[in-house]
Design a protein around this motif. Structure first.
Motif, PDB file in Angstrom:
ATOM      1  N   ALA A 157       2.496   2.610   5.465  1.00  0.00           N
ATOM      2  CA  ALA A 157       1.756   2.464   4.207  1.00  0.00           C
ATOM      3  C   ALA A 157       2.237   3.445   3.150  1.00  0.00           C
ATOM      4  O   ALA A 157       2.218   3.145   1.949  1.00  0.00           O
ATOM      5  CB  ALA A 157       0.262   2.657   4.458  1.00  0.00           C
ATOM      6  N   LEU A 158       2.674   4.632   3.593  1.00  0.00           N
ATOM      7  CA  LEU A 158       3.086   5.670   2.647  1.00  0.00           C
ATOM      8  C   LEU A 158       4.585   5.667   2.348  1.00  0.00           C
ATOM      9  O   LEU A 158       5.040   6.383   1.466  1.00  0.00           O
ATOM     10  CB  LEU A 158       2.689   7.044   3.193  1.00  0.00           C
ATOM     11  CG  LEU A 158       1.190   7.350   3.160  1.00  0.00           C
ATOM     12  CD1 LEU A 158       0.871   8.569   4.015  1.00  0.00           C
ATOM     13  CD2 LEU A 158       0.721   7.583   1.727  1.00  0.00           C
ATOM     14  N   ALA A 159       5.338   4.840   3.076  1.00  0.00           N
ATOM     15  CA  ALA A 159       6.799   4.888   2.977  1.00  0.00           C
ATOM     16  C   ALA A 159       7.314   4.602   1.574  1.00  0.00           C
ATOM     17  O   ALA A 159       8.319   5.174   1.138  1.00  0.00           O
ATOM     18  CB  ALA A 159       7.421   3.908   3.970  1.00  0.00           C
ATOM     19  N   THR A 160       6.631   3.718   0.843  1.00  0.00           N
ATOM     20  CA  THR A 160       7.096   3.342  -0.491  1.00  0.00           C
ATOM     21  C   THR A 160       6.528   4.241  -1.588  1.00  0.00           C
ATOM     22  O   THR A 160       6.651   3.925  -2.769  1.00  0.00           O
ATOM     23  CB  THR A 160       6.721   1.883  -0.793  1.00  0.00           C
ATOM     24  OG1 THR A 160       5.303   1.724  -0.641  1.00  0.00           O
ATOM     25  CG2 THR A 160       7.442   0.929   0.154  1.00  0.00           C
ATOM     26  N   GLN A 161       5.909   5.370  -1.188  1.00  0.00           N
ATOM     27  CA  GLN A 161       5.307   6.307  -2.148  1.00  0.00           C
ATOM     28  C   GLN A 161       4.308   5.580  -3.066  1.00  0.00           C
ATOM     29  O   GLN A 161       4.434   5.595  -4.289  1.00  0.00           O
ATOM     30  CB  GLN A 161       6.396   6.979  -2.996  1.00  0.00           C
ATOM     31  CG  GLN A 161       7.509   7.628  -2.202  1.00  0.00           C
ATOM     32  CD  GLN A 161       7.021   8.844  -1.410  1.00  0.00           C
ATOM     33  OE1 GLN A 161       6.263   9.662  -1.918  1.00  0.00           O
ATOM     34  NE2 GLN A 161       7.458   8.953  -0.172  1.00  0.00           N
ATOM     35  N   PRO A 162       3.281   4.936  -2.483  1.00  0.00           N
ATOM     36  CA  PRO A 162       2.388   4.100  -3.291  1.00  0.00           C
ATOM     37  C   PRO A 162       1.514   4.909  -4.236  1.00  0.00           C
ATOM     38  O   PRO A 162       1.126   6.039  -3.947  1.00  0.00           O
ATOM     39  CB  PRO A 162       1.530   3.399  -2.235  1.00  0.00           C
ATOM     40  CG  PRO A 162       1.495   4.363  -1.093  1.00  0.00           C
ATOM     41  CD  PRO A 162       2.865   4.972  -1.068  1.00  0.00           C
ATOM     42  N   ASP A 163       1.207   4.288  -5.371  1.00  0.00           N
ATOM     43  CA  ASP A 163       0.257   4.898  -6.307  1.00  0.00           C
ATOM     44  C   ASP A 163      -1.162   4.822  -5.750  1.00  0.00           C
ATOM     45  O   ASP A 163      -1.987   5.693  -6.025  1.00  0.00           O
ATOM     46  CB  ASP A 163       0.302   4.155  -7.648  1.00  0.00           C
ATOM     47  CG  ASP A 163       1.669   4.201  -8.296  1.00  0.00           C
ATOM     48  OD1 ASP A 163       2.030   5.271  -8.802  1.00  0.00           O
ATOM     49  OD2 ASP A 163       2.370   3.177  -8.267  1.00  0.00           O
ATOM     50  N   ILE A 164      -1.432   3.753  -5.010  1.00  0.00           N
ATOM     51  CA  ILE A 164      -2.779   3.491  -4.495  1.00  0.00           C
ATOM     52  C   ILE A 164      -2.699   3.264  -2.991  1.00  0.00           C
ATOM     53  O   ILE A 164      -1.882   2.467  -2.526  1.00  0.00           O
ATOM     54  CB  ILE A 164      -3.387   2.238  -5.166  1.00  0.00           C
ATOM     55  CG1 ILE A 164      -3.485   2.435  -6.681  1.00  0.00           C
ATOM     56  CG2 ILE A 164      -4.759   1.912  -4.578  1.00  0.00           C
ATOM     57  CD1 ILE A 164      -3.710   1.138  -7.455  1.00  0.00           C
ATOM     58  N   LEU A 165      -3.534   3.992  -2.248  1.00  0.00           N
ATOM     59  CA  LEU A 165      -3.601   3.830  -0.796  1.00  0.00           C
ATOM     60  C   LEU A 165      -4.991   3.308  -0.446  1.00  0.00           C
ATOM     61  O   LEU A 165      -5.996   3.930  -0.782  1.00  0.00           O
ATOM     62  CB  LEU A 165      -3.338   5.167  -0.103  1.00  0.00           C
ATOM     63  CG  LEU A 165      -3.314   5.166   1.427  1.00  0.00           C
ATOM     64  CD1 LEU A 165      -2.209   4.257   1.963  1.00  0.00           C
ATOM     65  CD2 LEU A 165      -3.122   6.595   1.959  1.00  0.00           C
ATOM     66  N   LEU A 166      -5.036   2.149   0.223  1.00  0.00           N
ATOM     67  CA  LEU A 166      -6.288   1.526   0.636  1.00  0.00           C
ATOM     68  C   LEU A 166      -6.381   1.590   2.157  1.00  0.00           C
ATOM     69  O   LEU A 166      -5.438   1.209   2.855  1.00  0.00           O
ATOM     70  CB  LEU A 166      -6.341   0.064   0.174  1.00  0.00           C
ATOM     71  CG  LEU A 166      -6.131  -0.186  -1.320  1.00  0.00           C
ATOM     72  CD1 LEU A 166      -6.086  -1.676  -1.603  1.00  0.00           C
ATOM     73  CD2 LEU A 166      -7.230   0.478  -2.149  1.00  0.00           C
ATOM     74  N   ALA A 167      -7.509   2.046   2.671  1.00  0.00           N
ATOM     75  CA  ALA A 167      -7.668   2.199   4.124  1.00  0.00           C
ATOM     76  C   ALA A 167      -8.997   1.580   4.546  1.00  0.00           C
ATOM     77  O   ALA A 167     -10.056   1.961   4.040  1.00  0.00           O
ATOM     78  CB  ALA A 167      -7.613   3.671   4.518  1.00  0.00           C
TER      79      ALA A 167
END
Length: 229
Positions: A157-167
């Motif tokens: 989930a974090l590999a693409t350096q996301p602006d928004i992380l949903l869990a």
């Protein structure tokens, strides 16, 4: 004030059930600031997971508007939504959703490869190292514990350096020790990357780590409160 990272206005969601349409969300309006951590809580059936899915464009709002980084998700077709999520969002599910025929390294590299990153595998290895699983890169999901699989899912989930992380209930299938480890990684890594974090949880201790806690009841926002000091 800066533009919110997520902005929902009068969002409703109804889904078709066996007995006809079921109203899930009833006119929700909500703004989320850059770098903010939001905990969505409430009883089962209150609409919190559905709200998270609407934020990510994984469920399309029946009415109202959903803006993410200033882009209206409700006006995008499925291809545009998939590309937007690939470029700007990371999603962590309770049940991991790893691809069973791929190694940990391949699972984490997949979104990077889809984005055309020539260094996908090198970056995937760095992400596995960041969650303490560099030594498990060549293992398949079936060869890993639940806690390890969730670490791989978080790395992906974090590999693409996301602006928004949903869990969505990221610790729901884990025991106490593994759940605590995932919590530390989730908050630590999202803060390092300056990602905005929205998570659904039944765990009060997890919600208490967030900047703001939003309680849903019957598809409506019941209460909001600042949580973290």
């Amino acid at each position: 004030m800066p533009e919110p990272v997520l902005s929902l206005k009068d969002v409703t969601l109804s889904l078709k059930g066996n007995a006809g349409n079921v109203e899930i969300l009833h006119g929700i309006s909500l703004d989320v600031a850059k770098g903010e951590t939001i905990g969505l809580i409430g009883p089962s059936g209150s609409g919190k997971s559905s709200l998270l899915m609407v934020m990510g464009g994984l469920e399309r709002a029946t009415s109202g508007s959903v803006l993410a980084l200033g882009r209206d998700l409700t006006s995008m077709d499925e291809d545009a939504l998939a590309q937007f999520r690939r470029d700007h969002m990371g999603v962590v599910f309770q049940s991991f959703h790893l691809i069973p025929t791929m190694t940990a390294l391949e699972n984490v590299a997949t979104p990077l490869e889809l984005a055309g990153d020539k260094d996908a595998f090198a970056k995937a290895k760095q992400e596995l190292d960041a969650v303490g699983l560099g030594h498990r890169a060549d293992h398949y999901p079936a060869q890993m514990s639940g806690g390890e699989q969730q670490r791989v899912a978080l790395a992906r989930a974090l590999a693409t350096q996301p602006d928004i992380l949903l869990a969505d209930e990221p610790t729901g299938n884990l025991d106490g020790a593994n759940g605590e480890a995932i919590i530390e990684l989730l908050f630590g890594l999202s803060e390092q990357r300056d990602s905005t974090l929205v998570l659904v949880t039944h765990a009060p201790e997890l919600a208490a780590r967030c900047d703001r806690v939003i309680q849903l009841r019957d598809g409506l926002i019941d209460t909001q409160r600042q949580a973290a000091e």
